[in-house]
Design an enzyme around this catalytic site. Sequence first.
Site, PDB file in Angstrom:
ATOM      1  N   ARG A   1      -9.814   0.259   8.818  1.00 19.46           N
ATOM      2  CA  ARG A   1      -9.527  -1.160   9.043  1.00 19.46           C
ATOM      3  C   ARG A   1     -10.674  -1.876   9.736  1.00 19.46           C
ATOM      4  O   ARG A   1     -10.606  -3.076   9.965  1.00 19.46           O
ATOM      5  CB  ARG A   1      -8.286  -1.319   9.906  1.00 19.46           C
TER       6      ARG A   1
ATOM      7  N   ARG B   1      11.518  -5.890   5.346  1.00 19.13           N
ATOM      8  CA  ARG B   1      11.201  -4.466   5.255  1.00 19.13           C
ATOM      9  C   ARG B   1      12.030  -3.631   6.239  1.00 19.13           C
ATOM     10  O   ARG B   1      12.050  -3.912   7.426  1.00 19.13           O
ATOM     11  CB  ARG B   1       9.709  -4.286   5.534  1.00 19.13           C
TER      12      ARG B   1
ATOM     13  N   ARG C   1      10.941  -2.523  11.903  1.00 20.21           N
ATOM     14  CA  ARG C   1       9.954  -2.186  12.928  1.00 20.21           C
ATOM     15  C   ARG C   1       9.761  -3.345  13.897  1.00 20.21           C
ATOM     16  O   ARG C   1       9.790  -4.496  13.485  1.00 20.21           O
ATOM     17  CB  ARG C   1       8.620  -1.844  12.253  1.00 20.21           C
TER      18      ARG C   1
ATOM     19  N   ARG D   1      -1.298  -9.339  13.126  1.00 20.30           N
ATOM     20  CA  ARG D   1      -1.878  -8.285  12.290  1.00 20.30           C
ATOM     21  C   ARG D   1      -2.680  -8.876  11.139  1.00 20.30           C
ATOM     22  O   ARG D   1      -3.729  -8.373  10.754  1.00 20.30           O
ATOM     23  CB  ARG D   1      -0.780  -7.372  11.748  1.00 20.30           C
TER      24      ARG D   1
ATOM     25  N   LYS E   1       0.836  -1.209   0.000  1.00 24.98           N
ATOM     26  CA  LYS E   1       0.000   0.000   0.000  1.00 24.98           C
ATOM     27  C   LYS E   1       0.868   1.256   0.000  1.00 24.98           C
ATOM     28  O   LYS E   1       0.575   2.221  -0.681  1.00 24.98           O
ATOM     29  CB  LYS E   1      -0.908   0.050   1.245  1.00 24.98           C
TER      30      LYS E   1
HETATM   31  P1  ADP Z   1       0.918  -2.167   8.604  1.00 21.34           P
HETATM   32  O1  ADP Z   1       0.095  -1.801   7.405  1.00 21.34           O
HETATM   33  O2  ADP Z   1       2.172  -2.858   8.234  1.00 21.34           O
HETATM   34  O3  ADP Z   1       0.147  -2.839   9.679  1.00 21.34           O
HETATM   35  P2  ADP Z   1       0.862   0.567   9.474  1.00 21.34           P
HETATM   36  O4  ADP Z   1       2.047   1.440   9.459  1.00 21.34           O
HETATM   37  O5  ADP Z   1      -0.233   0.843   8.529  1.00 21.34           O
HETATM   38  O6  ADP Z   1       1.460  -0.877   9.255  1.00 21.34           O
HETATM   39  O7  ADP Z   1       0.240   0.482  10.936  1.00 21.34           O
HETATM   40  C1  ADP Z   1       1.041   0.188  12.044  1.00 21.34           C
HETATM   41  C2  ADP Z   1       0.191  -0.095  13.253  1.00 21.34           C
HETATM   42  O8  ADP Z   1      -0.616   1.041  13.562  1.00 21.34           O
HETATM   43  C3  ADP Z   1      -0.792  -1.239  13.116  1.00 21.34           C
HETATM   44  O9  ADP Z   1      -0.218  -2.494  13.373  1.00 21.34           O
HETATM   45  C4  ADP Z   1      -1.829  -0.856  14.179  1.00 21.34           C
HETATM   46  O10 ADP Z   1      -1.321  -1.130  15.458  1.00 21.34           O
HETATM   47  C5  ADP Z   1      -1.885   0.644  14.034  1.00 21.34           C
HETATM   48  N1  ADP Z   1      -2.917   1.087  13.058  1.00 21.34           N
HETATM   49  C6  ADP Z   1      -2.702   1.710  11.872  1.00 21.34           C
HETATM   50  N2  ADP Z   1      -3.858   2.018  11.257  1.00 21.34           N
HETATM   51  C7  ADP Z   1      -4.848   1.597  12.086  1.00 21.34           C
HETATM   52  C8  ADP Z   1      -6.275   1.612  12.015  1.00 21.34           C
HETATM   53  N3  ADP Z   1      -6.926   2.142  10.949  1.00 21.34           N
HETATM   54  N4  ADP Z   1      -6.960   1.085  13.058  1.00 21.34           N
HETATM   55  C9  ADP Z   1      -6.340   0.564  14.120  1.00 21.34           C
HETATM   56  N5  ADP Z   1      -4.996   0.496  14.251  1.00 21.34           N
HETATM   57  C10 ADP Z   1      -4.253   0.998  13.246  1.00 21.34           C
END
Ligand code: ADP
Length: 210
Positions: free
Chosen positions: A88, A122, A153, A164, A13
């Site tokens: 999400r 990554r 990370r 996740r 993404k």
């Molecule tokens: P990834 O797509 O690899 O999970 P992101 O950088 O998008 O990584 O998100 C990192 C973390 O931030 C997620 O694992 C979650 O803990 C939190 N997060 C991000 N977006 C949301 C969301 N829309 N709702 C709930 N938690 C979120």
Amino acid sequence: MNIILNGASGCGKGSMAGFLVKDFGLVPISTGDLFREQIAKQTPLGKKLESYVSTGKWVPDEVTIEILMDRIKQPDCAKGVILDGFPRTLNQAIALDKTLNIDLVIAIEVTDDIVHARLGGRYMCRNCGTIHSTRWDKIDKCKKCGGTDLYQRDDDKAEFIQKRLENFKLNNGEILDFYRSQNKLFIVKDKLENTPADTYALVKDTVAKL
Ligand code: ADP
Ligand code: ZN
């Protein structure tokens, strides 16, 4: 024009958002990045967010929605946004629907194997946040800013990746149904051997027609 990028962690993404920013001048908004900004500043909110994010747990809807809404009200977002990592949950999608008109939802479909393979390799730049992959990038130096502090990370460790992914599968069906019923859903199937540019080639024309 406002676009949502949907897909499991590691589906690309972030790379896709990069291409769309360059070609269409949209403003990229990643809830993960917004959270990491707060965490880096170690604000009270940041500390609360850290307890979720660092172990791959999702941040509660209430907090997530508030942070996202604050961001999309900023004047720069009038140019149009690309949402990466939001919504999400169905709750988040419904809240967003009341505030912002979404033109297109690009859902990138990947297998679990792809997710594990990509996230395991990554690396992010500590200075500018640019994502690197051991599959095609050198990780001694940031390809964007030249910074030399590239890190993995905490939540990209195998056990958290799985958590996740499970969360994603649990919630994503109803999100896709929500946008399918609005005729906004565009599904792209990704393959392990595809580069981000290959996948982008599948979406560019659709966005250009909006
Ligand atoms: P990834 O797509 O690899 O999970 P992101 O950088 O998008 O990584 O998100 C990192 C973390 O931030 C997620 O694992 C979650 O803990 C939190 N997060 C991000 N977006 C949301 C969301 N829309 N709702 C709930 N938690 C979120
Ligand atoms: Zn950098």
